[in-house]
Design an enzyme around this catalytic site. Structure first.
Site, short mmCIF file in Angstrom:
data_model
loop_
_atom_site.label_atom_id
_atom_site.label_comp_id
_atom_site.label_asym_id
_atom_site.label_seq_id
_atom_site.Cartn_x
_atom_site.Cartn_y
_atom_site.Cartn_z
N GLY A 150 0.75 -1.23 0.17
CA GLY A 150 -0.09 -0.01 -0.05
C GLY A 150 0.78 1.23 -0.07
N ASN A 203 0.62 -2.55 5.08
CA ASN A 203 0.24 -1.27 5.22
C ASN A 203 -1.28 -1.32 4.38
OD1 ASN A 203 -0.15 1.72 5.64
ND2 ASN A 203 -0.02 1.50 3.48
N LYS A 218 -10.11 -4.87 10.86
CA LYS A 218 -8.68 -4.65 11.64
C LYS A 218 -8.45 -5.51 12.97
CE LYS A 218 -7.23 -1.61 8.87
NZ LYS A 218 -5.99 -1.73 8.18
N SER A 226 -6.01 -0.15 13.01
CA SER A 226 -6.63 1.04 13.45
C SER A 226 -7.19 1.06 14.80
CB SER A 226 -7.65 0.89 11.98
OG SER A 226 -8.62 1.89 12.43
N SER A 279 1.55 3.31 -2.56
CA SER A 279 1.27 4.19 -3.82
C SER A 279 0.83 5.59 -3.50
CB SER A 279 0.44 3.47 -4.72
OG SER A 279 -0.97 3.32 -4.18
N TYR A 323 -14.84 -2.86 8.11
CA TYR A 323 -13.47 -2.47 8.32
C TYR A 323 -13.00 -2.66 9.85
CZ TYR A 323 -9.63 1.17 8.39
OH TYR A 323 -8.44 1.71 8.67
N1 NAP Z 1 -5.89 7.41 7.12
C1 NAP Z 1 -6.42 6.91 8.49
O1 NAP Z 1 -6.77 7.74 9.14
C2 NAP Z 1 -5.98 5.73 8.94
C3 NAP Z 1 -6.52 5.29 10.19
C4 NAP Z 1 -6.23 3.95 10.66
C5 NAP Z 1 -5.64 3.11 9.77
N2 NAP Z 1 -5.50 3.24 8.68
C6 NAP Z 1 -4.84 2.20 7.76
O2 NAP Z 1 -3.74 2.74 7.17
C7 NAP Z 1 -3.32 2.01 5.91
C8 NAP Z 1 -3.12 3.12 4.73
O3 NAP Z 1 -4.18 3.64 4.74
P1 NAP Z 1 -4.12 5.31 3.77
O4 NAP Z 1 -5.00 6.18 4.81
O5 NAP Z 1 -2.86 5.70 3.65
O6 NAP Z 1 -5.18 4.92 2.74
P2 NAP Z 1 -4.96 5.08 1.33
O7 NAP Z 1 -4.44 6.55 0.95
O8 NAP Z 1 -6.47 4.91 0.69
O9 NAP Z 1 -3.92 4.08 0.62
C9 NAP Z 1 -4.19 2.97 0.90
C10 NAP Z 1 -3.34 1.96 0.18
O10 NAP Z 1 -3.52 0.54 -0.05
C11 NAP Z 1 -3.32 0.19 -1.28
N3 NAP Z 1 -4.41 -0.83 -1.64
C12 NAP Z 1 -5.67 -0.91 -1.79
N4 NAP Z 1 -6.06 -1.94 -2.11
C13 NAP Z 1 -5.04 -2.66 -2.33
C14 NAP Z 1 -4.82 -3.99 -2.82
N5 NAP Z 1 -5.90 -4.97 -3.20
N6 NAP Z 1 -3.55 -4.67 -3.00
C15 NAP Z 1 -2.54 -3.95 -2.63
N7 NAP Z 1 -2.73 -2.48 -2.42
C16 NAP Z 1 -3.83 -2.10 -2.17
C17 NAP Z 1 -3.50 1.38 -2.22
O11 NAP Z 1 -2.76 1.19 -3.41
P3 NAP Z 1 -3.47 0.84 -4.82
O12 NAP Z 1 -4.77 1.65 -4.74
O13 NAP Z 1 -2.49 1.51 -5.71
O14 NAP Z 1 -3.28 -0.59 -4.87
C18 NAP Z 1 -2.92 2.59 -1.29
O15 NAP Z 1 -1.53 2.58 -1.52
C19 NAP Z 1 -4.56 1.18 5.86
O16 NAP Z 1 -4.39 -0.22 6.16
C20 NAP Z 1 -5.61 1.76 6.59
O17 NAP Z 1 -6.71 1.15 6.90
C21 NAP Z 1 -5.48 4.63 8.29
#
Ligand code: NAP
Length: 241
Positions: A12, A89, A158, A141, A14, A154
């Site tokens: 993840g 991630n 988690k 999370s 990207s 979700y």
């Molecule tokens: N942002 C928050 O407040 C928050 C809070 C708690 C936990 N988290 C966790 O932190 C992590 C990153 O979240 P983020 O906020 O950075 O979200 P994001 O910006 O939506 O990034 C998600 C990443 O996961 C990749 N991804 C999604 N589906 C995939 C698949 N099938 N195979 C491979 N890669 C995949 C996406 O890349 P592609 O689309 O290019 O595949 C992207 O790089 C996640 O696990 C999320 O649950 C985030």
């Protein structure tokens, strides 16, 4: 540098948190294998890491697809000879209350957030066991604990990841493989446009868990570098009765 000479795989990567974690691991001296499905973004990230004078490769993969994960791990080992750090991630959020959520949406979330880390952990563990070294950072999370309305899939995914973390940590207790989970905080990303902090705020905890000393914590949960008790120890309970 806390990760000098190490090889890290970040899924993840990207955009969002994964992008920042991959850059941070490189700044700390690691060679980094960046993965996700968006190839163009990964190529841009490799370029940025190369400018930091670290080696990086992009391996496009869908974490829910076993053959993709196999290719990811095999490529990492072919190029760098080892995998010291795995940051699980990649994540997906779909919102819907239990009586509204489609089965397809439930499956999509579980596939990325639970099956993905399972497949990636399963693929790297033989390598980490053979080298008797590994750090696995599972991007969980607070949702697993908060269980807010609309977040059933979700939060459940988690919670599954937290259970996977603890179980894996227990299973590798005889090795210098430390598996932990973290909440990154409420961070502004594509997944969470309402986030109140920048995605960089996940970095200190992700680096800390990737660079733990051999006697560091195992199977624990962290948020902003502090441990949170997610699964209380209950020695008074005999679970077999
Ligand atoms: N942002 C928050 O407040 C928050 C809070 C708690 C936990 N988290 C966790 O932190 C992590 C990153 O979240 P983020 O906020 O950075 O979200 P994001 O910006 O939506 O990034 C998600 C990443 O996961 C990749 N991804 C999604 N589906 C995939 C698949 N099938 N195979 C491979 N890669 C995949 C996406 O890349 P592609 O689309 O290019 O595949 C992207 O790089 C996640 O696990 C999320 O649950 C985030």
């Amino acid at each position: 540098m806390k990760l000098h000479g190490k090889t890290a795989v970040v899924t993840g990567a990207s955009r969002g948190i994964g992008w920042e974690v991959a850059l941070a691991y490189a700044r700390e001296g690691a060679d980094v294998v960046v993965s996700a499905r968006s190839e163009n973004s990964l190529r841009e990230l490799v370029e940025q890491i190369t400018q930091l004078h670290q080696r990086a490769i992009a391996v496009p993969a869908d974490v829910g697809e076993a053959s993709d994960v196999e290719k990811l791990v095999n490529t990492a080992v072919d190029v760098f000879g080892k995998i010291d750090i795995l940051c699980n991630n990649a994540g997906l959020l779909e919102i819907g209350e239990v009586d509204q959520l489609t089965v397809a949406a439930w499956d999509r979330v579980m596939r990325v957030n639970a099956r993905g880390p399972f497949l990636c952990s399963q693929a790297v563990l033989p390598i980490m066991k053979a080298q008797n070294y590994g750090r696995i950072v599972n991007m969980s999370s607070g949702a697993a604990i908060r269980c807010a309305a609309g977040y059933a899939a979700y939060s459940a995914s988690k919670a599954a990841l937290n259970a996977l973390s603890l179980t894996t940590a227990i299973e590798v207790a005889d090795y210098e493989i430390l598996v932990n989970a973290m909440s990154p905080g409420y961070l502004k990303t594509a997944m969470n446009p309402d986030g109140t902090r920048p995605p960089e705020d996940a970095v200190p905890t992700a680096v800390m868990l990737a660079s733990l000393p051999s006697d560091g914590p195992r199977g624990r949960f962290f948020r902003f570098e502090e441990e949170m008790i997610v699964i209380p120890e209950s020695p008074q309970i005999d679970w077999t009765k």
